[in-house]
Design a protein around this motif. Structure first.
Motif, PDB file in Angstrom:
ATOM      1  N   TRP A 135       6.363   5.325  -3.423  1.00 32.99           N
ATOM      2  CA  TRP A 135       5.134   4.684  -3.890  1.00 32.99           C
ATOM      3  C   TRP A 135       5.349   3.891  -5.176  1.00 32.99           C
ATOM      4  O   TRP A 135       4.884   2.758  -5.315  1.00 32.99           O
ATOM      5  N   ASP A 159       8.182   2.941  10.475  1.00 31.32           N
ATOM      6  CA  ASP A 159       6.771   3.266  10.306  1.00 31.32           C
ATOM      7  C   ASP A 159       6.302   2.646   8.990  1.00 31.32           C
ATOM      8  O   ASP A 159       7.042   2.621   8.008  1.00 31.32           O
ATOM      9  N   ILE A 160       5.072   2.119   8.955  1.00 27.38           N
ATOM     10  CA  ILE A 160       4.576   1.516   7.719  1.00 27.38           C
ATOM     11  C   ILE A 160       4.654   2.518   6.569  1.00 27.38           C
ATOM     12  O   ILE A 160       4.991   2.166   5.433  1.00 27.38           O
ATOM     13  N   ALA A 161       4.353   3.777   6.854  1.00 27.52           N
ATOM     14  CA  ALA A 161       4.355   4.794   5.804  1.00 27.52           C
ATOM     15  C   ALA A 161       5.748   5.000   5.216  1.00 27.52           C
ATOM     16  O   ALA A 161       5.871   5.512   4.092  1.00 27.52           O
ATOM     17  N   SER A 162       6.801   4.598   5.939  1.00 29.76           N
ATOM     18  CA  SER A 162       8.153   4.808   5.424  1.00 29.76           C
ATOM     19  C   SER A 162       8.430   3.983   4.180  1.00 29.76           C
ATOM     20  O   SER A 162       9.297   4.338   3.383  1.00 29.76           O
ATOM     21  N   SER A 195       7.362   0.641  -4.657  1.00 31.10           N
ATOM     22  CA  SER A 195       6.585  -0.301  -3.853  1.00 31.10           C
ATOM     23  C   SER A 195       5.508  -0.971  -4.697  1.00 31.10           C
ATOM     24  O   SER A 195       5.325  -2.200  -4.647  1.00 31.10           O
ATOM     25  N   LEU A 247       9.063   9.255  10.566  1.00 31.62           N
ATOM     26  CA  LEU A 247       8.878   8.007   9.817  1.00 31.62           C
ATOM     27  C   LEU A 247      10.042   7.042  10.034  1.00 31.62           C
ATOM     28  O   LEU A 247       9.949   5.874   9.682  1.00 31.62           O
ATOM     29  N   PHE A 290       6.601   3.806   1.679  1.00 29.94           N
ATOM     30  CA  PHE A 290       6.006   4.477   0.521  1.00 29.94           C
ATOM     31  C   PHE A 290       6.529   5.894   0.330  1.00 29.94           C
ATOM     32  O   PHE A 290       6.061   6.606  -0.560  1.00 29.94           O
ATOM     33  N   ALA A 291       7.494   6.306   1.139  1.00 30.62           N
ATOM     34  CA  ALA A 291       8.087   7.634   1.016  1.00 30.62           C
ATOM     35  C   ALA A 291       9.500   7.508   0.470  1.00 30.62           C
ATOM     36  O   ALA A 291      10.182   6.520   0.738  1.00 30.62           O
ATOM     37  N   TRP A 307       1.538   3.865  11.902  1.00 28.58           N
ATOM     38  CA  TRP A 307       1.242   4.434  10.582  1.00 28.58           C
ATOM     39  C   TRP A 307       1.257   5.946  10.738  1.00 28.58           C
ATOM     40  O   TRP A 307       0.472   6.507  11.484  1.00 28.58           O
ATOM     41  N   TRP A 308       2.181   6.609  10.060  1.00 28.77           N
ATOM     42  CA  TRP A 308       2.369   8.053  10.187  1.00 28.77           C
ATOM     43  C   TRP A 308       2.480   8.453  11.656  1.00 28.77           C
ATOM     44  O   TRP A 308       1.790   9.361  12.138  1.00 28.77           O
ATOM     45  N   ASN A 368      10.129  13.408   6.092  1.00 29.74           N
ATOM     46  CA  ASN A 368      10.425  12.108   6.713  1.00 29.74           C
ATOM     47  C   ASN A 368      10.485  12.162   8.234  1.00 29.74           C
ATOM     48  O   ASN A 368      10.845  11.174   8.871  1.00 29.74           O
TER      49      ASN A 368
END
Length: 627
Positions: free
Chosen positions: A356, A321-324, A359, A343, A326-327, A396-397, A340
């Motif tokens: 975050w 997942d794109i959000a992964s 990144s 993700l 940033f976590a 995403w999420w 998580n």
């Protein structure tokens, strides 16, 4: 490492990764992290001060820190290797322990290394297609024999983390940066990133990346080699060894080297004129020699018995997942398993999870050092594989956005056996190298207040790396191997060509019997197990987890999951007895402490009659029924 073209003026780092560009203006050559050299004006009566921190001592200190960190990560498993396993999912450790026991049989009993019928009897399992880690298991034979496969497993995990960090540190310190602190930061991240910690729970074959830095280095050396034949041979030996650790990681390394070299040449095309000849000769030598060494094992893998083509659909579309990105990862200070959820495909595949702060720092490094060809090439490589790691559906999420580029590649030969989320491992290495370069550049800046610059660099590293600092792996207890097995009572019943049938039948979700067999050095055979095989047992079909469908296996798995005892008819009994005959079953064994043991016992009794207790198991002697 230049792509060949010599310069009239040597760059400040004569032995950097690419040697493509000199350091940017305002950056001085960073000294070693050592005590000041002895003063040249020391008088006759003065003693020359000793250097407290020589390069060798700094290297040993770095290796020691990496080893201590790896022991910290695995500390909860080391307390009881036989009784503890990583939480949430415990199938892979049992499989790896089975493979470690197979290595013992290869060395001590001369068994065929690439195929076995010790599980999934009588069809067997193609071990070349199942990452049997022979290059790790065979050197670990003394440990496995003396202390058991569970100890070998946690030893491999510990050495995989520490060894990977140490190998990247050594390569970075010798060929990329001269500041050992910078090399240590890069090596640390390559060895203890959230992705590596995630795989440390279950996949020692994936985290054992200690050959990769040297493979990368030898590939890049070929671009300026004056002895391409010799360098090609060295590369072939490294490639062959890595193929018996993990072929998927070897494929990733080859792809990453190709994309990086292409990114360099695209920026400075004139370098290709001098680089292509030694590179071509060296790669040709590597291909011929490695091809000869691996020809038969690869034939077994792709055309031998129980070979399959392509992965199971359950893992082929695993993507990040794109959000992964940033976590923070679950096994880190700032991570949380609950946060998580969704993700990553599962907790063993958290292949991004930079957080975050890291990144943003990585983006800042690329912007700051954008004038350097090597940095731009690294950034392009990391971004390319980060996009591929998103899989067939970009989300995403956990909300699907668009079709990913992996959709166009997933059916290509070799790539159809790749788990796309793991492309994030390449991005992880790129981030580690960028961190090393950035720390050296910042540490050696020519500013009015160098101490302030270094303080800010250290603060930035803490801000970026502290949230993803490793924590000890979460563990859970697992049942002990039954005394009936450890006391060798099974030997009274099971002949050389017969099987011991555990209840439930071994499968992806029930791998404890694989540990039973591993504890005896695979002295008895079992049906089923956790492995990849062609669907319905037909060689060449697409892969799936487990062998051909089993009626008795599905029946007992349902009882184990639900606790309900079904009423069986004559047809079901006949089918189950046919399977016991097919497996050449000698005994059926049910541990007394197996969850839902009572409904399982009643179900088996409907099939083969009353059970009797022997030590800590319910036992059915079915030799007369299955002969």
């Amino acid at each position: 490492m230049p792509l060949a073209e010599p310069r009239a003026e040597s760059p400040p780092y004569a032995d950097t990764l690419t040697g493509i560009v000199p350091a940017p203006r305002g950056v001085a050559v960073a000294p070693e992290l050592a005590a000041p050299r002895a003063s040249s004006d020391a008088g006759p009566g003065r003693s020359t001060p000793r250097r407290r921190w020589t390069p060798r001592r700094l290297d040993l200190a770095a290796y020691g820190v990496f080893l201590l960190a790896a022991l910290w990560v695995t500390s909860r498993i080391w307390i009881d290797p036989d009784g503890r396993v990583a939480a949430l999912y415990s199938s892979d450790p049992a499989q790896v322990q089975f493979f470690l026991a197979h290595s013992v049989r290869v060395v001590l009993h001369g068994e065929f290394p690439f195929f076995t019928d010790r599980f999934n009897y009588p069809d067997g399992v193609n071990l070349m297609a199942n990452t049997a880690i022979l290059a790790l298991g065979i050197p670990m034979v003394p440990v496995t024999v003396l202390f058991g496969p569970a100890v070998s497993f946690v030893t491999l995990v510990t050495l995989g983390l520490a060894g990977t960090a140490a190998a990247w540190y050594r390569m970075l310190a010798r060929h990329v940066v001269r500041n050992r602190l910078a090399a240590a930061v890069g090596g640390w991240f390559c060895g203890f990133s959230p992705a590596m910690l995630s795989h440390a729970n279950w996949h020692p074959n994936i985290i054992s990346q200690f050959l990769l830095p040297f493979i990368v280095w030898r590939v890049l050396v070929l671009t300026r080699s004056t002895r391409p034949l010799r360098d090609g041979v060295l590369l072939a030996l490294l490639v062959t060894a890595q193929a018996f650790i993990n072929e998927e990681i070897l494929l990733f390394t080859a792809l990453a080297c190709g994309v990086f070299l292409f990114a360099v040449v695209a920026q400075e095309r004139r370098r290709w004129a001098a680089a292509w000849r030694p590179l071509g000769v060296g790669l040709a030598v590597c291909a011929v020699l490695a091809g000869a060494l691996l020809a038969y094992p690869l034939w077994v893998q792709f055309a031998g018995p129980m070979a399959y083509h392509g992965l199971s659909d359950t893992v082929r579309d695993y993507g990040n997942d794109i959000a992964s990105f940033f976590a923070p990862g679950s096994p880190t200070i700032g991570g949380s398993e609950r946060a998580n959820v969704n993700l990553a495909p599962n907790y063993s595949e958290e292949n991004a999870f930079f957080g975050w702060s890291l990144s943003l720092l990585t983006v800042g490094i690329v912007v700051w050092l954008r004038r350097e060809v090597m940095v731009r090439a690294l950034a392009a490589t990391g971004l390319f594989f980060a996009v591929l790691s998103l899989g067939e559906r970009v989300s995403w999420w956990d909300r699907e956005l668009i079709v990913g580029p992996w959709e166009l590649l997933v059916r290509l030969p070799l790539l159809d056996a790749v788990v796309p989320t793991r492309f994030g491992l390449i991005t992880t290495v790129v981030v580690g190298v960028l961190l090393a370069i950035a720390v050296e550049r910042a540490w050696s800046l020519r500013t009015f207040d160098r101490r302030t610059a270094r303080t800010l660099t250290a603060a930035g590293l803490v801000l970026a790396l502290l949230p993803i600092a490793p924590m000890p792996l979460q563990v859970t207890t697992r049942p002990a191997v039954p005394e009936f097995i450890t006391a060798d009572r099974w030997r009274r019943y099971v002949g050389p060509d017969q099987t011991l049938v555990p209840v439930p039948v071994p499968s992806m979700g029930h791998t404890d019997p694989m540990r039973w067999a591993a504890s005896t050095d695979l002295a008895f055979r079992i049906p089923g197990g956790y492995f990849l095989a062609p669907r319905n047992g037909v060689t060449g079909d697409p892969g799936r987890f487990g062998g051909r469908p089993s009626g008795i296996g599905a029946l007992l798995a349902e009882v184990a999951a639900t606790g309900r005892t079904p009423e069986l008819d004559d047809r079901q009994r006949r089918r189950c007895l046919d399977e016991l005959r097919h497996w050449r079953a000698a005994i059926v064994v049910l541990p007394l402490d197996q969850p839902n043991a009572e409904p399982l016992r009643r179900t088996v009794e409907q099939l083969v009659g009353p059970a009797r207790q022997e030590l800590d198991v319910w036992l059915w002697d079915v030799r007369a029924l299955s002969s």
